[in-house]
Write an enzyme that holds these catalytic residues in place. Structure first.
Site, PDB file in Angstrom:
ATOM      1  N   CYS A  99       0.599  -1.021   0.043  1.00  0.00           N
ATOM      2  CA  CYS A  99       0.462  -0.056   0.457  1.00  0.00           C
ATOM      3  C   CYS A  99       0.548   1.066   0.188  1.00  0.00           C
ATOM      4  CB  CYS A  99      -1.211  -0.221   1.003  1.00  0.00           C
ATOM      5  SG  CYS A  99      -0.335  -0.433   2.777  1.00  0.00           S
TER       6      CYS A  99
ATOM      7  N   HIS B  94      -0.839   1.067   7.743  1.00  0.00           N
ATOM      8  CA  HIS B  94      -0.878   0.599   6.140  1.00  0.00           C
ATOM      9  C   HIS B  94      -1.665   2.662   5.805  1.00  0.00           C
ATOM     10  CE1 HIS B  94      -4.307  -0.209   2.498  1.00  0.00           C
ATOM     11  NE2 HIS B  94      -4.897   1.094   2.746  1.00  0.00           N
TER      12      HIS B  94
END
Ligand SMILES: [Zn+2]
Length: 1029
Positions: free
Chosen positions: A50, A305
Site C-alpha cells: 500500500c 496501512h
C-alpha cells in the site's frame, strides 16, 4: 535495504527476467471489474504494497512527472518486447512505470497491477513485498529511476522536479565572515514533536537563528579563534515539487522504544515559502505552493496501512459527492416538509426503486405498487398531500425521470442509471450499473461542485478503492493514529495547459495509446462474452411438425432429441430477436409463427400462454434458462385443435378395477391403468368414460395408499364439478366398481367400508331363465358380504324381475357343473365357504333358512332309474315326516317305504330306523342324499350286513353261469371298481374275484352260525329265482 534492488542491472535483465511475467500470467476467465464512477483506477494491493501504491498514485497525479516520463521514447528506453533479446539495452523500470501510468490513466479496470513493475525492481518473493517505509521508498525509487535514466534525456528528471538546496550559514560576530555549506534535498524532513504544524516547524528550521555564545563558542576560520557566532539555515533553491516528510516516528530514549507521534500537526493547503528562503526579493508567485498529495499512515509504528489523498489537478476523475447532493436535497426537503426527519425523501425513494429495475421502464401504477411493497407506504397516503399526484411529481422532475412516449411507463434517465458513459475523448467505458451509494452527476447541477472552482477535486486512493473526498477532509489527518505522514506541494505557478484538463490521453505516446486501446477492446470483448455467458439462456424449441396430439397431451412423434431444437440466446434480447432467430433456424417455416410456453407434464407436453410483445426482453417476459417453447401456428397440431392454458392441463389418473380371478397376479386384487383427462373434464364425463355401463367411482387422494378409509365416493353433486375442482391431480387413483355396488360404501360418510384388498368378486350364472341365456356376471363382494345381497345385486345386474328375489336362491356350481346345495340367504361368503371368483347359479326356489336342510333324494338305489330330487325341510322334522314329504314330492303313496342314507358307494346304506328322531338328531346335513327304499324298516335291533363273495379262478370256471348272475346283480359295484374296506378281506389274490352278494338283515344278538345260515338261504334264493335263458 533494497536500495540495491533498484540498481538497473542490464545483464540481469537480458537474462529474460522481466519479460517472463506477461507470458506466464494465467488469463483469468473473469475479466477485471471496470472502473467505478470516479473514472479513476486504483492499484491492487499485492500484499503489503500500500505504501508503494500511495507513492505511485502521487507520482501519477504529478502531471509534470508523468509527462516527463512519457516523453522518453523507445529510442532512449528500448522496448519491453526487446527485453528478452540478449544485446538489447532495455530500461525496464521507466518502461514499466510508463506502462503502469498508461494503464492507470486509460485502462478501464477498477485497479491496476504492479506485478510487472515490482518484478522490474527485482521483487519476486513475498519477503520483498514486505511493507517498507514510504519515505525510505520515495528516496530509493527516485534513486533507482535516476540511475536507470542515466545517459538519456531524462537523466535529470528527478533533479528537475524535486531537487532543492538548503544553505546553512554561520556568521562570525567579530569578523562578519560567513561560513556557508549547501545541502541538496529531494524531500524535507520536518519535526512533529513539540510543534503545532508545518509552518512552525519551517520557522524553527529556516527563520530562527542559533547562537554560539558563552560556553558554546564557534571557531572562526578567519579569526582563527573561538568567537560568538550565529547559525542559520535558508532555502536557497526551491524545487517545483516540494516533498515534506513528517517525523511521526520517534524514539523514546527513556522507554527505549519507538513511538508514533499522534499530536496535532497542521499544514496549510497553500503555503508561502518566502520567509524561509534566502532570496526574498522575487515575485510572490515564486514562493507560493499548493498541497496536492497527503500520504496517510494509519496504525502504529510497527505496521499499519497507507493510503493517499490526492488532488486531481487535471480533473481526470469524476468528483461528486453523494453526501453533498443529499445535503442539498435535504435542505430543500427541510423547507418543504415540516416533519423532514420522519418522512423519507420521495425523490430518493423513487429513484431507489427505479434503479433496481435497471434498464427497464415500468408502468407508473406499478411504481406505486412497488413503493407500497418496499416501503410499506402508499404515495397517496404519505406523499400526495405535499407532493401532489405521483405522475405529476414524476413529470415535475424531468431531469431524473423519463417517460415512455405514451407516458404510461417511467424509468430513470440514462445518466442516473450509469455513473458515467464515456470519457471526454469518446472512449467508452463499458460500465455496468454500480451499486454505489455515490452518484456522480456533473451535468445536472454544476453549481453543486465545490465553489465552482477548478482543481480542487480530492480523492482518497486506497489501493483498489478510489473515493472522492472533500478538501476539508484533509484536516482529519492532522492528528491521531491515522494521520498525515508525507506532504506533497506543487508550485502554484505551475499551470496546466487547457488541453490537459479532463484528458487522460494527454501526452501519452502513441504506442502506449494503441496498446491501451487494444487492451480496452480486449477487455470489452471479454466482458461482453462474460456478460452474454452470464445472460445466456438455453431454450428448448419444440416444433409442432414433430408432435402429435393424442391421449390428452402433445407427444413427440419422433424421439425427444429429434423433436426439440436447443437455442442459446441472451436474456436481454427481445422476443422479436428470438422470433427472428427461430425463423432463421427453421428456414422452411411458412405462415404465422406462434411461440407458446410449454411444460412437460406427466401426461405429455402441455401449452400455456402465447408469448406476446416483440419489443419486450426475454428476461422481462420471464423466460428462464431451460424454458420449453412450442413453435406452432397457434391453432392445431396435426389437425387436432389443441387446448392451452392451465385450465386444460392434462391429468394422469390411475384407474383401478377389481382384478379378474388371478389376473392381477399373486396377491393383486386390482388391475391398474393410466388414463389422461383434461383437468376441466366434468366428473360426470369422467364417470361415463370409465364406467360406461354404470357403477361407482371412488377417488383416493393419497395416491398410493389404498386403505379403505382413503377412498371416497363421488357423490351426485360432484358430477358437475371438474377433475381439477375435486382435487384429482397427477397420480391420483380412482376405483371403479362395476356394479352398482353400494354395500362397501358407507352412504353417510361416502367412504369405503371394506378394505379394498378384501374386495373381490363372485360370478353368478342365470339358471332361472330357460331361453338359453347363460350370461355370467360379476358381483363384487367381500368375505363378509351376505348372500342375499349378492343375490339381489345379481338379479339387478342380470336385469331380472325384482320379484324373483323372493323365489330364488344361489347355488354353488361344482367343477363338473353340478348345482350344489343352495346357500342360506343369511350366510356370509365366508360362512358359505365360497372361494372368491367361484361360480354360483341363480336358481328358482327359496334358499333354505339356516334352520332348514336342503336334501337330495332318490327312489330306489338305482340312480339311473330315479332322478335325483331336491327338498327343503326343517331340520327339526322327524324321519317319518321327512319321508312323507319326499313321497309326496315324488308322487308315491302307501307306507311300505323307508329312508336310508346313501353310503360311500352311492348305494342305499344305513337305514334311518329311528322314525321319530329329528334329522338334526341323526346328523343329517345340508346337501346329504337320502334314498327312499321300498319295504318296511328291518325290525329294531337288526343289522344289515353286506355279503361279499370271494371266488377263485378255478371256481369261476366251474360255476361260470352262477357267477355271471351274481355279477349281474352287482355290476354297479364292479363298475365303480372300489375296493371294499372295513370288514371286507384286505388281501385280494390276483387270481381271485370279489363279488358283492347282497346284504343280510340279522339281529344284533345272532351268532355267526345264524349269519352263515342266513347267507346260505339267500344264496339259494338267488340261484333259484334266476331264470336262465
Ligand atoms: Zn571571524
Amino acid at each position: 535495504m533494497f536500495g540495491d534492488l533498484f540498481e538497473e542491472d542490464f545483464s540481469f535483465i537480458s537474462n529474460n527476467h522481466c519479460g517472463k511475467g506477461k507470458k506466464s500470467k494465467p488469463r483469468d476467465s473473469e475479466p477485471p471489474a471496470p472502473r467505478d464512477f470516479t473514472k479513476l483506477s486504483g492499484i491492487k494491493n499485492q500484499g503489503g504494497t500500500c505504501y508503494l501504491n500511495s507513492l505511485l498514485q502521487t507520482l501519477l497525479f504529478t502531471p509534470e512527472f508523468r509527462e516527463a516520463l512519457f516523453s522518453l521514447g523507445p529510442e532512449e528506453l528500448g522496448t519491453l518486447d526487446d527485453s528478452s533479446k540478449p544485446d538489447a539495452k532495455v530500461r525496464i523500470i521507466p518502461l514499466q512505470l510508463q506502462r503502469l501510468f498508461a494503464q492507470l490513466l486509460l485502462l478501464d479496470q477498477q485497479a491496476a497491477s504492479t506485478t510487472d513493475l515490482t518484478e522490474s525492481f527485482g521483487w519476486n518473493s513475498h519477503e520483498e513485498m514486505r511493507q517498507h517505509d514510504v519515505q525510505e521508498l520515495n528516496r530509493i525509487l527516485f534513486s533507482a529511476l535516476e540511475t536507470s535514466l542515466v545517459g538519456t534525456s531524462g537523466h535529470d528528471l528527478i533533479n528537475r522536479l524535486y531537487h532543492g538546496i538548503v544553505v546553512n550559514q554561520i556568521v562570525c560576530k567579530e569578523c562578519k565572515n560567513i561560513s556557508e555549506r549547501q545541502e541538496d534535498f529531494l524531500d524535507l524532513t520536518v519535526a512533529v514533536k513539540g510543534v503545532t504544524g508545518l509552518e512552525e516547524a519551517l520557522w524553527n528550521m529556516y527563520v530562527e537563528e542559533e547562537y554560539f555564545e558563552n560556553e558554546n563558542l564557534y571557531r572562526c576560520g578567519a579569526c582563527d579563534k573561538l568567537v560568538e557566532a550565529s547559525k542559520s539555515a535558508k532555502l536557497r533553491k526551491l524545487p517545483p515539487f516540494l516533498t515534506v516528510s513528517l517525523l511521526r516516528f520517534n524514539f523514546d530514549f527513556e522507554k527505549c522504544e519507538r513511538y508514533k507521534e499522534t499530536s496535532c500537526y497542521t499544514f496549510p493547503i497553500q503555503i508561502n515559502l518566502r520567509p524561509f528562503c534566502e532570496q526574498t526579493e522575487m515575485d510572490d508567485s515564486e514562493y507560493m505552493y499548493e498541497l496536492f498529495s497527503v500520504i496517510i499512515h494509519k496504525g502504529g509504528c510497527y505496521g499499519g496501512h497507507y493510503h493517499v489523498y490526492i488532488r486531481d489537478v487535471d480533473e481526470l476523475g469524476n468528483w461528486q459527492l453523494q453526501e453533498e447532493e443529499d445535503r442539498l436535497i435535504e435542505d430543500k426537503a427541510l423547507r418543504d416538509i415540516e416533519n423532514a426527519k420522519e418522512i423519507e425523501n420521495p425523490l430518493a425513494v423513487l429513484k431507489g426503486i427505479l434503479a433496481e429495475e435497471e434498464s427497464k421502464q415500468i408502468p407508473v401504477d406499478q411504481l406505486g405498487q412497488k413503493l407500497l411493497e418496499e416501503k410499506g407506504v402508499s404515495w397517496n397516503k404519505k406523499y400526495r398531500k405535499q407532493y401532489g399526484p405521483l405522475r405529476k411529481y414524476l413529470q415535475n422532475h424531468p431531469q431524473i425521470f423519463q417517460f415512455s412516449p405514451d407516458e404510461n411507463k417511467v424509468g430513470l434517465k440514462e445518466k442516473h442509471k450509469l455513473p458515467f458513459k464515456s470519457d471526454s475523448q469518446g472512449q467508452d467505458f463499458q460500465s455496468s450499473p454500480q451499486k454505489n451509494d455515490v452518484q456522480w452527476n456533473s451535468e445536472k447541477n454544476p453549481t453543486r461542485l465545490r465553489d465552482g472552482s477548478a482543481g480542487c477535486h480530492w480523492f482518497d486512493l486506497n489501493d483498489s478503492k478510489v473515493q472522492p473526498i472533500k478538501e476539508k477532509d484533509i484536516e482529519k489527518q492532522f492528528q491521531g493514529k491515522e494521520s498525515a505522514y508525507m506532504l506533497f506541494y506543487r508550485k502554484s505557478e505551475l499551470k496546466r495547459p487547457p488541453e490537459a484538463r479532463g484528458n487522460p490521453r494527454y501526452q501519452i505516446p502513441e504506442h502506449l495509446l494503441n496498446e491501451m486501446n487494444a487492451a480496452n477492446t480486449e477487455l470489452q470483448k471479454k466482458r461482453a462474452e462474460c456478460d452474454s455467458a452470464n445472460n445466456g439462456i438455453d431454450l428448448h424449441l419444440h416444433l409442432s411438425s414433430c408432435y402429435k396430439f393424442h391421449n390428452g397431451a402433445l407427444h413427440p412423434s419422433l424421439t425427444w432429441k429429434e423433436s426439440v431444437v436447443d437455442l442459446t440466446i441472451d436474456r436481454r434480447k427481445t422476443l422479436g430477436d428470438l422470433r427472428q432467430s427461430v425463423f432463421q433456424m427453421l428456414e422452411s417455416w411458412e405462415g404465422d409463427m406462434i411461440l407458446s410456453v410449454a411444460k412437460s407434464l406427466p401426461a405429455g407436453l402441455h401449452l400455456y400462454q402465447i408469448l406476446d410483445g416483440d419489443e419486450l426482453t426475454l428476461d422481462g417476459i420471464g423466460l428462464a434458462d431451460g424454458a420449453d417453447l412450442f413453435v406452432w401456428n397457434g391453432k392445431e397440431v396435426g389437425g387436432t385443435k389443441v387446448m392451452t392454458g392451465p385450465d386444460h392441463e392434462p391429468v394422469v389418473i390411475n384407474v383401478l378395477r377389481l382384478a379378474e380371478y388371478n389376473e392381477g397376479g399373486k396377491g393383486q386384487h386390482f388391475t391398474e391403468s393410466q388414463h389422461v383427462f383434461s383437468c376441466s373434464t366434468k366428473v360426470a364425463d369422467l364417470h361415463t368414460a370409465l364406467a360406461p355401463s354404470g357403477g361407482i367411482i371412488l377417488k383416493n387422494g393419497s395416491g398410493l395408499d389404498k386403505e379403505a378409509k382413503n377412498w371416497e365416493v363421488f357423490r351426485e353433486e360432484d358430477m358437475k364439478e371438474t377433475v381439477k375442482s375435486v382435487g384429482l391431480t397427477d397420480g391420483c387413483s380412482v376405483l371403479i366398481l362395476d356394479s352398482h355396488d353400494q354395500s362397501f360404501v358407507n352412504v353417510s360418510s361416502g367412504n369405503l367400508t371394506a378394505f379394498t384388498y378384501d374386495i373381490s368378486w363372485l360370478q353368478v350364472k342365470n339358471f332361472c331363465r330357460t331361453d338359453g341365456d347363460e350370461k355370467h356376471i360379476k358381483i363384487t363382494a367381500t368375505i363378509e358380504t351376505v348372500m342375499s345381497d349378492i343375490k339381489r345385486k345379481a338379479i339387478r345386474e342380470l336385469q331380472l324381475e325384482e320379484e324373483l328375489a323372493n323365489d330364488s336362491c344361489l347355488r354353488p356350481i361344482s367343477g363338473n357343473g353340478k348345482l350344489l346345495s343352495p346357500v342360506p340367504e343369511d350366510y356370509t361368503v365366508k360362512e358359505a365357504e365360497l372361494k372368491m371368483g367361484s361360480l354360483l347359479g341363480l336358481c328358482h326356489g327359496k334358499a333354505p333358512a339356516s334352520t332348514q336342510l336342503f336334501l337330495y333324494f332318490i327312489v330306489g338305489s338305482d340312480q339311473n332309474a330315479s332322478p335325483e330330487m331336491e327338498i327343503v325341510v326343517e331340520e327339526t322334522v322327524s324321519v317319518k315326516e321327512c319321508l312323507n314329504l319326499m313321497l309326496e314330492k315324488s308322487g308315491l303313496s302307501g307306507d311300505d317305504w323307508h329312508l336310508r342314507r346313501i353310503d360311500w358307494c352311492y348305494e342305499a346304506g344305513e337305514a334311518l330306523s329311528q322314525e321319530n328322531a329329528t334329522l338334526k338328531e341323526l346328523n343329517v346335513c345340508r346337501g346329504d342324499t337320502l334314498v327312499i327304499m321300498e319295504g318296511k324298516l328291518p325290525p329294531k335291533g337288526f343289522l344289515k350286513i353286506p355279503i361279499w363273495w370271494l371266488k377263485s379262478s378255478s371256481h369261476k370256471k366251474h360255476g361260470e353261469n352262477a357267477q355271471d348272475q351274481v355279477n349281474g346283480m352287482t355290476c354297479k359295484m364292479d363298475a365303480l371298481q372300489v375296493s371294499p374296506s372295513g370288514d371286507s378281506p384286505e388281501y385280494i389274490h390276483p387270481d381271485m374275484d370279489l363279488c358283492y352278494a347282497g346284504s343280510i338283515e340279522i339281529a344284533g344278538e345272532a351268532s355267526l352260525e345264524d349269519l352263515k345260515m342266513q347267507y346260505v338261504l339267500i344264496w339259494h334264493l338267488l340261484i333259484c329265482h334266476v331264470q336262465w335263458p
